[in-house]
Design a protein around this motif. Structure first.
Motif, short mmCIF file in Angstrom:
data_model
loop_
_atom_site.label_atom_id
_atom_site.label_comp_id
_atom_site.label_asym_id
_atom_site.label_seq_id
_atom_site.Cartn_x
_atom_site.Cartn_y
_atom_site.Cartn_z
N GLU A 1 2.82 9.23 6.63
CA GLU A 1 2.95 10.66 6.93
C GLU A 1 4.39 11.01 7.27
O GLU A 1 4.93 12.01 6.79
CB GLU A 1 2.03 11.03 8.10
N CYS B 1 4.67 19.52 4.48
CA CYS B 1 5.77 19.16 3.58
C CYS B 1 6.37 20.40 2.93
O CYS B 1 7.61 20.52 2.81
CB CYS B 1 5.28 18.19 2.51
N ALA C 1 6.57 11.12 4.24
CA ALA C 1 6.36 12.37 3.50
C ALA C 1 7.20 13.49 4.09
O ALA C 1 7.83 14.27 3.34
CB ALA C 1 4.88 12.74 3.52
N TYR C 2 7.27 13.58 5.41
CA TYR C 2 8.04 14.65 6.05
C TYR C 2 9.54 14.47 5.83
O TYR C 2 10.26 15.44 5.57
CB TYR C 2 7.73 14.71 7.54
N ALA D 1 9.95 20.67 0.84
CA ALA D 1 9.71 19.82 -0.33
C ALA D 1 9.84 20.64 -1.60
O ALA D 1 9.43 21.80 -1.67
CB ALA D 1 8.31 19.22 -0.25
N ALA E 1 10.29 15.44 2.32
CA ALA E 1 10.22 16.90 2.18
C ALA E 1 11.52 17.55 2.66
O ALA E 1 12.06 18.44 1.98
CB ALA E 1 9.04 17.43 2.99
N ALA F 1 4.77 19.55 -3.42
CA ALA F 1 3.95 18.60 -2.66
C ALA F 1 2.50 18.72 -3.13
O ALA F 1 1.93 19.81 -3.15
CB ALA F 1 4.05 18.86 -1.16
#
Length: 293
Positions: A48, A78, A51-52, A83, A55, A86
């Protein structure tokens, strides 16, 4: 033993930290802008947080995990963080067909792939091996075979983009400690397969990098829940760990050791004094709190 531990471990760690991070300042977030990235195990924990970070760097991210509701929230966040795009695909990595489906989805919605981050892991236990061979088989399917299946499917796109494969592993895949026999077996398998594959890519002059990430104790919810009653050390932050994984992949490093002083020292001790390492490992556990299955 206690005094030796206090002096030797930090000293070895400093040497390893300098060796593995001497080029860290060459990383720039712009390296990931517009890059097409798959992150598995992205609904919680390190995945997680990766992903951030991606982004914020402006990447296109395709996220996978078992839980659709959590993935929806991560994708929403995100997009808020900037991003380029996403999306998510939910499902279980027990089925290698699903792993291959994720890669096909990347081809369809992203038009290619620049980085494959393999981070998912199956649930296991921390304790004496209970003789459950079926559990070992299931864990191998999730923690190892699905990694191989995704890599095999993704290689044509990664060869075209001259991209990167990032394999999130563990110190348990380099050092065989107690209480993690099934989990450790799967992580050792990752090291063997991807280290061999890396050499084959070099022989074939294929410009696809493979980064193996050797992680110690990180403050993910699952890790803290599993071992906090046994391991008294303070876990390293998952946010920083996630950023270091992305950094290592972008810089195409062979291995990442995080947290560097702890993991690097243990790996060096394994080579120089394995008996001492065994003693240090056992002394670092609250053995009375380990359940016997």
């Amino acid at each position: 033993m206690g005094r030796l531990k206090k002096i030797l471990i930090p000293s070895l760690g400093l040497v390893l930290a300098f060796w593995f991070y001497s080029a860290r300042d060459t990383f720039k977030p712009e390296m990931l802008r517009g890059k097409r990235v798959i992150v598995t195990g992205a609904s919680t924990g390190i995945g997680e947080q990766m992903a951030y970070h991606l982004a914020r760097m402006g990447s296109h991210v395709l996220l996978t995990a078992r839980t659709e509701a959590r993935l929806q929230n991560v994708v929403r966040r995100c997009l808020e963080l900037g991003a380029a795009s996403a999306r998510f695909v939910s499902g279980t990595m027990e089925d290698t067909a699903f792993a291959q489906h994720v890669v096909r989805e990347a081809q369809a919605v992203l038009g290619g792939l620049d980085m494959l981050i393999l981070n998912h892991v199956g649930a296991s236990y921390f304790g004496f091996f209970d003789g459950d061979v079926e559990h070992v088989r299931k864990l191998l399917e999730i923690n190892f075979l699905s990694y191989v299946a995704m890599t095999t499917s993704a290689l044509p796109m990664l060869k075209e983009s001259e991209g990167s494969i990032v394999v999130v592993s563990s110190m348990a895949g380099k050092i065989a400690g107690p209480f993690t026999a099934p989990y450790s077996a799967t992580k050792f398998a990752l090291d063997g397969f991807f280290s061999s594959l890396r050499q084959e890519l070099i022989i074939d002059k294929v410009n696809v990098s493979i980064t193996l990430c050797i992680l110690g104790y990180i403050n993910t919810e699952s890790a803290v829940r599993a071992v906090s009653h046994v391991i008294p050390q303070t876990p390293a932050p998952k946010e920083e760990c996630a950023l270091e994984i992305i950094r290592a992949g972008a810089l195409r490093r062979r291995e990442l050791h995080y947290p560097s002083p702890a993991v690097g020292s243990m790996l060096l001790l394994r080579s120089l004094a394995p008996e001492l390492l065994d003693s240090l490992l056992l002394s670092s556990y609250r053995l009375e709190n380990v359940r016997r299955t």
